[in-house]
Design a protein around this motif. Structure first.
Motif, short mmCIF file in Angstrom:
data_model
loop_
_atom_site.label_atom_id
_atom_site.label_comp_id
_atom_site.label_asym_id
_atom_site.label_seq_id
_atom_site.Cartn_x
_atom_site.Cartn_y
_atom_site.Cartn_z
N PRO A 64 55.77 33.23 43.18
CA PRO A 64 56.38 32.43 42.12
C PRO A 64 55.39 32.22 40.98
O PRO A 64 54.18 32.13 41.21
N GLN A 65 55.88 32.14 39.77
CA GLN A 65 55.02 32.08 38.60
C GLN A 65 54.73 30.66 38.12
O GLN A 65 53.79 30.42 37.39
N GLY A 66 55.57 29.69 38.53
CA GLY A 66 55.46 28.35 37.96
C GLY A 66 54.49 27.43 38.65
O GLY A 66 54.28 26.29 38.19
N VAL A 67 53.88 27.86 39.77
CA VAL A 67 52.97 26.97 40.49
C VAL A 67 51.68 26.77 39.70
O VAL A 67 51.25 27.66 38.96
N ASP A 68 51.07 25.61 39.87
CA ASP A 68 49.83 25.31 39.15
C ASP A 68 48.61 25.92 39.82
O ASP A 68 47.59 26.17 39.16
N PHE A 69 48.69 26.14 41.13
CA PHE A 69 47.59 26.79 41.84
C PHE A 69 48.17 27.51 43.05
O PHE A 69 49.29 27.25 43.47
N ILE A 70 47.39 28.45 43.58
CA ILE A 70 47.81 29.26 44.72
C ILE A 70 47.34 28.59 46.00
O ILE A 70 46.17 28.21 46.12
N CYS A 71 48.25 28.45 46.95
CA CYS A 71 47.92 27.80 48.23
C CYS A 71 48.31 28.75 49.36
O CYS A 71 49.44 29.26 49.39
N SER A 126 37.13 39.11 53.57
CA SER A 126 37.83 40.16 52.83
C SER A 126 39.17 39.66 52.32
O SER A 126 39.56 39.95 51.17
N TYR A 127 39.87 38.89 53.13
CA TYR A 127 41.19 38.42 52.70
C TYR A 127 41.06 37.36 51.61
O TYR A 127 41.92 37.30 50.71
N LEU A 128 40.02 36.56 51.67
CA LEU A 128 39.79 35.59 50.59
C LEU A 128 39.56 36.31 49.26
O LEU A 128 40.07 35.89 48.22
N ALA A 129 38.79 37.39 49.30
CA ALA A 129 38.56 38.17 48.07
C ALA A 129 39.87 38.75 47.57
O ALA A 129 40.13 38.77 46.36
N ARG A 130 40.72 39.22 48.48
CA ARG A 130 42.03 39.76 48.11
C ARG A 130 42.88 38.66 47.45
O ARG A 130 43.52 38.89 46.42
N LEU A 131 42.88 37.46 48.04
CA LEU A 131 43.68 36.36 47.50
C LEU A 131 43.18 35.94 46.12
O LEU A 131 43.97 35.58 45.25
N GLN A 132 41.86 35.96 45.92
CA GLN A 132 41.34 35.60 44.60
C GLN A 132 41.80 36.59 43.54
O GLN A 132 42.08 36.20 42.40
N MET A 133 41.91 37.85 43.90
CA MET A 133 42.43 38.84 42.96
C MET A 133 43.89 38.53 42.63
O MET A 133 44.31 38.59 41.48
N GLN A 134 44.66 38.17 43.64
CA GLN A 134 46.08 37.87 43.43
C GLN A 134 46.26 36.56 42.65
O GLN A 134 47.21 36.42 41.89
N ALA A 135 45.35 35.61 42.87
CA ALA A 135 45.46 34.32 42.19
C ALA A 135 45.17 34.44 40.70
O ALA A 135 45.59 33.57 39.92
N GLU A 136 44.44 35.49 40.31
CA GLU A 136 44.09 35.72 38.91
C GLU A 136 43.41 34.48 38.33
O GLU A 136 42.37 34.06 38.81
N GLY A 137 43.98 33.86 37.31
CA GLY A 137 43.29 32.76 36.64
C GLY A 137 43.56 31.39 37.21
O GLY A 137 43.12 30.38 36.64
#
Length: 246
Positions: A180-187, A200-211
């Protein structure tokens, strides 16, 4: 019971970080509950026990608790008194195929509206999670885009009730494609018991979380099956990996 001033500063998002007033807020949290109903029928401990628990949680160095029911005002006031923030998971029938029923969608929206209104812009509220681990078979059946759009609808319901509140959705690996695009942060709820895989998965999630900031909503291991000593050993490197992973 002390009443927290609603004019106190609230946590906000600043790029990849959270901020409380002029300082960065590093979320260091624990899950709290759910519990058997107290004397008032609320799914929390008594106010007296809650105050004792909050004091112990602060002694552990935590500054955030996650709850799985909508807290009453006394609960939020106690949290503010102990300088704790609260991540509120809003319960609704997300285990059902909700997109196939207009009534269930309306119930979900109403649950979000009631939850945010009940917390009344309280300064102790860290954020609202409008959904928690939607089952992958429901997502596949309904379609990832449709489910993500509905999560965004729930975020908008929360923002209408409290424009300054932070909102998220607790995802997990089986539905990592749900974005979803409207969330304020990724959880993300993440139970990985091998250190290289977690990093490794944390690094993957940071890429997906973008900014946006990335928060681990749930992690750890089951102390009933593994024992407390084993749990503590795991938590030591899991917490360090989480902080090193931003």
């Amino acid at each position: 019971m002390a009443t927290a001033a609603t004019s106190a500063p609230r946590v906000s998002v600043d790029g990849k970080f959270f901020r409380l007033g002029e300082t960065k807020f590093y979320a260091k949290g624990v899950a709290y509950g759910p519990f058997a109903p107290n004397a008032a029928g609320q799914p929390f401990a008594s106010p007296e026990q809650t105050a004792l628990d909050f004091a112990q949680i602060r002694e552990l160095g935590a500054n955030l608790i996650q709850v799985y029911h909508v807290p009453a005002k006394w609960f939020l006031d106690l949290a503010a008194e102990h300088t704790l923030k609260v991540l509120v998971n809003i319960p609704w029938n997300q285990h059902l195929c909700f997109l196939g029923s207009a009534a269930q969608r309306a119930e979900a929206r109403e649950a979000v509206r009631r939850a945010v209104a009940a917390c009344a812009r309280h300064s102790a509220v860290f954020a609202f999670s409008v959904a928690n681990e939607i089952a992958p078979d429901i997502v596949r059946w309904s379609g990832a885009r449709a489910v993500a759009d509905f999560i965004d609808d729930l975020v908008q319901e929360a923002k209408r009730a409290d424009p300054e509140c932070l909102c998220t959705f607790a995802n997990y690996p089986p539905t990592e494609f749900l974005r979803p695009q409207g969330v304020d942060f990724i959880c993300f709820n993440l139970y990985l018991h091998q250190e290289p895989q977690l990093q490794s998965y944390l690094a993957r999630l940071q890429m997906q979380a973008e900014g946006k900031p990335l928060l681990l909503g749930e992690f750890g291991m089951d102390s009933l099956r593994e024992g407390e000593a084993r749990q503590a050993e795991f938590l030591a490197w899991q917490i360090e990996s989480a902080f090193r992973g931003g």
